[in-house]
Structures are given as C-alpha cells and as structure tokens.
Design a protein around this motif. Structure first.
Motif, PDB file in Angstrom:
ATOM      1  N   THR A 194     -24.628 148.062  27.034  1.00 30.57           N
ATOM      2  CA  THR A 194     -24.974 149.771  26.317  1.00 30.57           C
ATOM      3  C   THR A 194     -26.096 149.497  25.830  1.00 30.57           C
ATOM      4  N   LEU A 195     -26.687 150.778  25.754  1.00 31.18           N
ATOM      5  CA  LEU A 195     -27.941 151.184  25.031  1.00 31.18           C
ATOM      6  C   LEU A 195     -27.545 152.219  24.019  1.00 31.18           C
ATOM      7  N   GLN A 196     -27.828 152.365  22.746  1.00 27.78           N
ATOM      8  CA  GLN A 196     -27.488 153.359  21.830  1.00 27.78           C
ATOM      9  C   GLN A 196     -28.647 153.881  20.986  1.00 27.78           C
ATOM     10  N   LEU A 197     -28.771 155.118  20.332  1.00 24.88           N
ATOM     11  CA  LEU A 197     -29.555 155.049  19.430  1.00 24.88           C
ATOM     12  C   LEU A 197     -29.438 154.722  18.081  1.00 24.88           C
ATOM     13  N   ALA A 198     -30.442 153.973  17.263  1.00 25.32           N
ATOM     14  CA  ALA A 198     -30.357 153.587  16.184  1.00 25.32           C
ATOM     15  C   ALA A 198     -30.916 154.396  15.193  1.00 25.32           C
ATOM     16  N   GLU A 199     -32.314 154.638  15.378  1.00 22.50           N
ATOM     17  CA  GLU A 199     -33.013 155.681  14.451  1.00 22.50           C
ATOM     18  C   GLU A 199     -34.509 156.134  15.091  1.00 22.50           C
ATOM     19  N   TRP A 200     -34.927 157.246  14.576  1.00 18.82           N
ATOM     20  CA  TRP A 200     -36.293 157.575  14.845  1.00 18.82           C
ATOM     21  C   TRP A 200     -37.241 157.287  13.831  1.00 18.82           C
ATOM     22  N   ALA A 201     -38.552 156.953  14.096  1.00 15.07           N
ATOM     23  CA  ALA A 201     -39.546 156.824  13.045  1.00 15.07           C
ATOM     24  C   ALA A 201     -40.106 158.166  12.802  1.00 15.07           C
ATOM     25  N   ASP A 202     -40.776 158.420  11.682  1.00 12.94           N
ATOM     26  CA  ASP A 202     -40.878 159.625  11.185  1.00 12.94           C
ATOM     27  C   ASP A 202     -42.410 160.002  11.961  1.00 12.94           C
ATOM     28  N   ASP A 203     -42.825 159.288  12.689  1.00 11.37           N
ATOM     29  CA  ASP A 203     -43.986 159.832  13.541  1.00 11.37           C
ATOM     30  C   ASP A 203     -43.667 160.433  14.955  1.00 11.37           C
ATOM     31  N   ASN A 204     -42.150 160.365  15.053  1.00 13.56           N
ATOM     32  CA  ASN A 204     -41.746 161.136  16.288  1.00 13.56           C
ATOM     33  C   ASN A 204     -42.271 160.690  17.450  1.00 13.56           C
ATOM     34  N   GLN A 205     -42.619 159.407  17.425  1.00  8.28           N
ATOM     35  CA  GLN A 205     -43.305 158.659  18.387  1.00  8.28           C
ATOM     36  C   GLN A 205     -42.400 157.276  18.940  1.00  8.28           C
ATOM     37  N   HIS A 206     -41.839 156.683  17.831  1.00 10.27           N
ATOM     38  CA  HIS A 206     -41.110 155.472  18.141  1.00 10.27           C
ATOM     39  C   HIS A 206     -39.628 155.581  17.990  1.00 10.27           C
ATOM     40  N   VAL A 207     -39.009 155.088  19.011  1.00  7.32           N
ATOM     41  CA  VAL A 207     -37.554 155.147  18.575  1.00  7.32           C
ATOM     42  C   VAL A 207     -36.938 153.635  18.519  1.00  7.32           C
ATOM     43  N   LEU A 208     -36.060 153.296  17.623  1.00  6.68           N
ATOM     44  CA  LEU A 208     -35.385 152.178  17.367  1.00  6.68           C
ATOM     45  C   LEU A 208     -34.107 152.165  18.274  1.00  6.68           C
ATOM     46  N   LEU A 209     -33.923 151.521  19.221  1.00  7.55           N
ATOM     47  CA  LEU A 209     -32.694 151.531  20.179  1.00  7.55           C
ATOM     48  C   LEU A 209     -31.938 150.092  20.017  1.00  7.55           C
ATOM     49  N   GLN A 210     -30.445 150.164  20.037  1.00  6.02           N
ATOM     50  CA  GLN A 210     -29.653 149.107  20.035  1.00  6.02           C
ATOM     51  C   GLN A 210     -29.064 148.614  21.506  1.00  6.02           C
ATOM     52  N   HIS A 211     -29.401 147.548  22.001  1.00  6.44           N
ATOM     53  CA  HIS A 211     -28.855 147.075  23.046  1.00  6.44           C
ATOM     54  C   HIS A 211     -27.676 146.122  23.052  1.00  6.44           C
ATOM     55  N   ASN A 212     -26.497 146.268  23.349  1.00  8.20           N
ATOM     56  CA  ASN A 212     -25.258 145.712  23.366  1.00  8.20           C
ATOM     57  C   ASN A 212     -25.248 144.850  24.530  1.00  8.20           C
ATOM     58  N   PHE A 213     -24.934 143.656  24.804  1.00  6.77           N
ATOM     59  CA  PHE A 213     -24.570 142.936  25.884  1.00  6.77           C
ATOM     60  C   PHE A 213     -24.010 141.757  25.699  1.00  6.77           C
ATOM     61  N   ASP A 214     -23.268 141.155  26.648  1.00  3.88           N
ATOM     62  CA  ASP A 214     -22.644 139.601  26.594  1.00  3.88           C
ATOM     63  C   ASP A 214     -22.077 139.368  25.076  1.00  3.88           C
ATOM     64  N   GLY A 215     -21.640 140.462  24.429  1.00  3.05           N
ATOM     65  CA  GLY A 215     -21.242 139.950  23.098  1.00  3.05           C
ATOM     66  C   GLY A 215     -22.242 140.128  22.199  1.00  3.05           C
ATOM     67  N   LYS A 216     -23.459 140.444  22.290  1.00  2.00           N
ATOM     68  CA  LYS A 216     -24.778 140.281  21.626  1.00  2.00           C
ATOM     69  C   LYS A 216     -25.041 141.533  21.399  1.00  2.00           C
ATOM     70  N   THR A 217     -26.271 141.475  20.240  1.00  2.00           N
ATOM     71  CA  THR A 217     -27.070 142.925  19.900  1.00  2.00           C
ATOM     72  C   THR A 217     -28.274 142.630  19.691  1.00  2.00           C
ATOM     73  N   GLU A 218     -28.979 143.375  20.180  1.00  2.00           N
ATOM     74  CA  GLU A 218     -30.630 143.229  20.029  1.00  2.00           C
ATOM     75  C   GLU A 218     -31.173 144.542  19.956  1.00  2.00           C
ATOM     76  N   PHE A 219     -32.352 144.591  19.205  1.00  2.00           N
ATOM     77  CA  PHE A 219     -33.017 145.895  18.803  1.00  2.00           C
ATOM     78  C   PHE A 219     -34.349 146.143  19.645  1.00  2.00           C
ATOM     79  N   ILE A 220     -34.433 147.194  20.295  1.00  2.00           N
ATOM     80  CA  ILE A 220     -35.864 147.658  20.814  1.00  2.00           C
ATOM     81  C   ILE A 220     -36.373 148.792  20.292  1.00  2.00           C
ATOM     82  N   LEU A 221     -37.739 148.554  20.030  1.00  2.00           N
ATOM     83  CA  LEU A 221     -38.486 149.562  19.449  1.00  2.00           C
ATOM     84  C   LEU A 221     -39.325 150.308  20.706  1.00  2.00           C
ATOM     85  N   LEU A 222     -39.014 151.479  21.192  1.00  2.00           N
ATOM     86  CA  LEU A 222     -39.464 152.097  22.344  1.00  2.00           C
ATOM     87  C   LEU A 222     -40.553 152.901  21.697  1.00  2.00           C
TER      88      LEU A 222
END
Length: 495
Positions: A194-222
């Motif tokens: 799954t992919l879910q929202l973690a948080e938006w930056a105040d520049d309205n350009q960058h989005v922190l996303l949480q990727h859940n897979f295989d019992g693990k978690t990683e964080f993506i900055l879009l």
C-alpha cells in the motif's frame, strides 16, 4: 448711570441670552459625543433613557451579502457589518436567496466585541460535474496545504499520479500525469503493498508518502514539480525508521523515529544525524525547535510523563496513566503557545495555555489547564486551520475548544462515520466534515448548520478549491468505478 441706560441694558440681556444658548448647545453636543463614545465602547440608551451596556458583533458571510435577522426581526444592514446589541442572548439568522439559512444563538456581553467571519451559506441546489472516472479505487487522494493541487494515484499503480490544478474552474479538466522514477519504490514480493500519505511540505510541492510492503515500511519524498527528483528517504538517508515527519514542514529536514528503541533523531542528510530524545512513546513537533512528547523515562510505575522540549531544555508538564495510545498537538494562537494532550485510557484531553510561562511564574506548582475535553478513548486531536479551535474525537463523541472565546463544546454526531474513515476532520478554520451513509456531511465547530451534501467515499477526504466555490469528492458509481466529481458550492445565480 449705566443701569438707567435702557438700550445698553437691553444689549446686555441679549448677549447674556445668547451666552446661555451657546452654553446649552455646547452641553448638548458634549452629551451627544459622550453618548456616542459610550455607545461605541459598549453602552447604549434604554427605552426609559437609562444607559445600558451593549456589545458589538461583526457578521460576514460567504457569499456576501446576506440579510441578517435578529430574533426573527430583519436588521437594517446586510452582512459585512457590525451590530450594536444590548447584552442578552439572541437568535441570529443569515439569509440569502438560493441558500439554506445560517443560524446560531449568540450571547452578547456588554463591552465586548465578537467576530463571526466564518458563516458559509450552503446552496439548496447542488450541481455536480464529473471530472474523471477511475476503473478502481485509487490508493492515494491528497490535497496540498494551499488547496491548489490534488494528487490521485492511478488504479493498480503506486507510481503514477494525476495532478489537478484546482485554482481555476477550467484547468481542473486538463489533468497532468507524473510518475515516480523506476526503483524509487522497493519491489514487493508478496501481495498487499500500500501507499499512503504521511505529510505535505509547506512549499506545496513535496509530499511525504509511506510505502508498506512485505511487512516493511519505507518513506518516499515525491516532488510534484520535478518528479524525476523524487527520492527514497530510507535509501537516501541510510535509515530504517518506524515514522518520519517533516521538521518545521520543510521538505529537506526530518524527525526520524524508531518505535522499537524510542529514539527520535533529527536528520538532514545521511551524514547529519542527531539524537534529540530517547524513550519516546509519542511526539508532535512545532516550528524548528519545539517537541511535545510522552515518555516513560523517569516516570512512576504505571505512569508516563508529558514533556516539552524547546531547544535543549526539556520540561515535564504532567503525568498520565500508561495507555495503548496518546494524542498530542500544539500550536500558537495570537502569539501564545497552546498545548493539548490526552490518552485513550484517560478519556480526556487537557488543554494548556502557555504552559512554560505558567511554570516560570509559579515554579514547583502544577500547571492548570485552561480547558478539559472529556471524550471516551480519544483517537484524534487537531487544531483547526485558523488555530482558533481544537477538536478531539473518540468514536462519534467530539469535544471542541474555542480559544478566542474560551468556550468548550461536547456533543455526539447524529449519524455514524462510514468505514474506514476513523474520525471527522477540519474542513477549514471553522468547520468539520465526514462521510456518513455514503454522503459528505459538513457542520460548524459547535455542530450547528449541519448539511448533507453529495455522494462520497469514506476512503478519501474531500478536497475544496482555494476559494471554496467547489468541493471535489470520489464516489463509486453503479458500475463499480470511482468518479472524481466537482460540485458547486454556489447557487446558480452566483456562479
């Protein structure tokens, strides 16, 4: 002799009479000015000529103007005006053709000024236009803090996003597509990622996303503007955290939390890491150097401590019974820090005004909450966009505190939230929304002016255009597809 001079005596009498008249006029003008001055500062004249204390209430509305009714009597001015009212309780009604009336009971206190700038009139006729159809429910639907950008993942994909510009009515139909670069998401080997929202930056350009897979978690900055510069923070920062939050809402500064050890670090790059706290059970940050947190370090048996870190100085605010979960939030309102904290096992949320200032004035004494909101097993705590209100929720029970007017509210929402929506959320600075019975529901902070709007899925929060002329919702259609719909929040005559 002068007193025998009849003409001269007549002139003196005339001058004396004129003097009396001028004095009387001066007294009258002074009286009028005094009354006007007193009226402007909370005083007015009663029917018997007695001076009574009054209050001042400002009313605005969207759209404007709207007629104002005070105890069902039409007021001579429309909204965007001020009302001088003798201290009392009044039923206020704002009315405009094509809209439901906005109603509220207010208490006017003598000598005080109140602002009601938030009334939103809801149209009786709702016009909905389909923007896009998705063959399956998207994983992520999220709106930027400035409400301009709406991101929607493509069905069946965690890397492709539709980007809608909500600033104008026409550009929302010209959707653009962005994609995460290959390899940014780790490849899952088992179903159910799954992919879910973690948080938006105040520049309205960058989005922190949480990727859940295989019992693990990683964080993506879009990076919405330059998607090719999106990164995997776990890889980029050489970390494996339980949680990441943005420090001061900046896209390149992070709080990195390890739930296993309770360590909280600040991280800017892989070689710039500092442990700021240990034994942390829950935390919430504000600004660049303030953290509100719960810890079991140094706490009595069966207790935890609520502490506040400012710079390098950590201060204990109070203790709580241990709990499966805690709710925390803090912000500044009119330059004063407000802290709110509660626990599921406690069944209440404490709100403190300037807690560190209280401790500085009365060292060694317990700080006194400005309000206690009692909600069974609170699972949500958040200040509104304006920071004037704070809401806590547990199930269908809500508690709201109005900082500006030092007023608390406690109520149950009349219809249950649809699953999987866990709680109502702030629509703006003064209103909340949630989905019930497949429809979007909005209401004022005190549960007044509740309206059921349009079909919506409880999987997603609604999105509002920056000017609040439109609401965007996703809802399933009869074919099982999901439609992104745009609905006018203006009556036909005002579009």
């Amino acid at each position: 002799m002068d007193y025998l001079d009849t003409a001269k005596q007549m002139r003196q009498n005339i001058l004396l009479f004129i003097g009396y008249i001028l004095v009387a006029i001066a007294i009258a003008i002074a009286t009028i000015l005094l009354v006007q001055h007193a009226y402007g500062y909370g005083f007015g004249l009663g029917k018997q000529g007695t001076v009574i204390q009054s209050g001042l209430a400002f009313f605005s509305s969207q759209p404007n103007p709207a007629q104002i009714y005070v105890n069902n009597s039409l007021y001579p001015s429309t909204t965007n005006t001020r009302l001088y009212l003798p201290e009392n309780i009044y039923n206020i009604r704002l009315s405009r053709a094509g809209y439901y009336d906005w109603k509220r009971t207010i208490e006017v206190d003598g000598g005080k000024v109140e602002h009601f700038d938030y009334p939103l009139l809801t149209p009786k006729t709702l016009t909905t236009n389909k923007v896009q159809t998705y063959t399956a429910p998207p994983s992520v639907v999220t709106q930027s803090p400035d409400r301009r950008w709406l991101l929607v993942t493509h069905p069946g994909s965690l890397t492709d996003f539709d980007v809608y510009d909500l600033k104008s009515q026409t550009s929302v139909k010209n959707v653009t597509t962005i994609s995460l670069p290959d390899g940014v998401l780790s490849k899952a080997t088992t179903p159910g990622e799954t992919l879910q929202l973690a948080e938006w930056a105040d520049d309205n350009q960058h989005v922190l996303l949480q990727h859940n897979f295989d019992g693990k978690t990683e964080f993506i900055l879009l990076d919405r503007t330059n998607p090719e510069q999106s990164i995997n923070l776990n890889t980029n920062l050489s970390i494996d955290p339980s949680k990441i939050t943005l420090k001061n809402k900046k896209f390149d500064q992070y709080y990195v939390y390890d739930a296993t050890t309770g360590d909280l670090q600040t991280v800017r790059k892989s070689t710039d890491k500092t442990t700021v706290l240990q034994h942390v059970l829950a935390y919430q940050s504000y600004g660049d150097n303030t953290i509100l947190y719960v810890t079991d370090s140094g706490a009595p048996a069966g207790k935890v401590l609520l502490r506040m870190l400012v710079g390098n100085q950590s201060t204990t605010l109070r203790s709580f019974p241990t709990s499966p979960s805690y709710v925390l939030d803090l912000t500044q309102y009119s330059g004063t820090m407000y802290v709110a904290a509660g626990a599921a096992s406690l069944g209440k949320v404490y709100i403190y005004q300037d807690p560190l200032g209280q401790l500085a004035k009365l060292p060694g004494q317990a700080i006194v909450p400005t309000q206690v909101l009692r909600v069974s097993q609170p699972n949500y705590l958040s200040f509104s966009d304006s920071a004037q209100f704070i809401v806590t929720e547990g199930g269908s029970s809500l508690g709201v505190y109005d900082i500006q007017n030092n007023q608390g509210y406690s109520y149950n929402i009349p219809t249950p939230l649809d699953s999987p929506m866990p709680h109502a959320t702030w629509m703006d600075g003064d209103r909340l929304d949630y989905v019930s019975g497949g429809k979007l529901v909005i209401f004022d902070y005190d549960q007044t002016n509740r309206h059921v709007l349009v079909p919506a899925s409880a999987q997603y929060l609604p999105a509002f255009s920056p000017d609040y002329k439109f609401v965007y919702t996703l809802a399933p259609n009869s074919s099982g597809q999901y439609e992104l719909n745009q609905t006018w929040l203006l009556a036909p005559a005002d579009r």
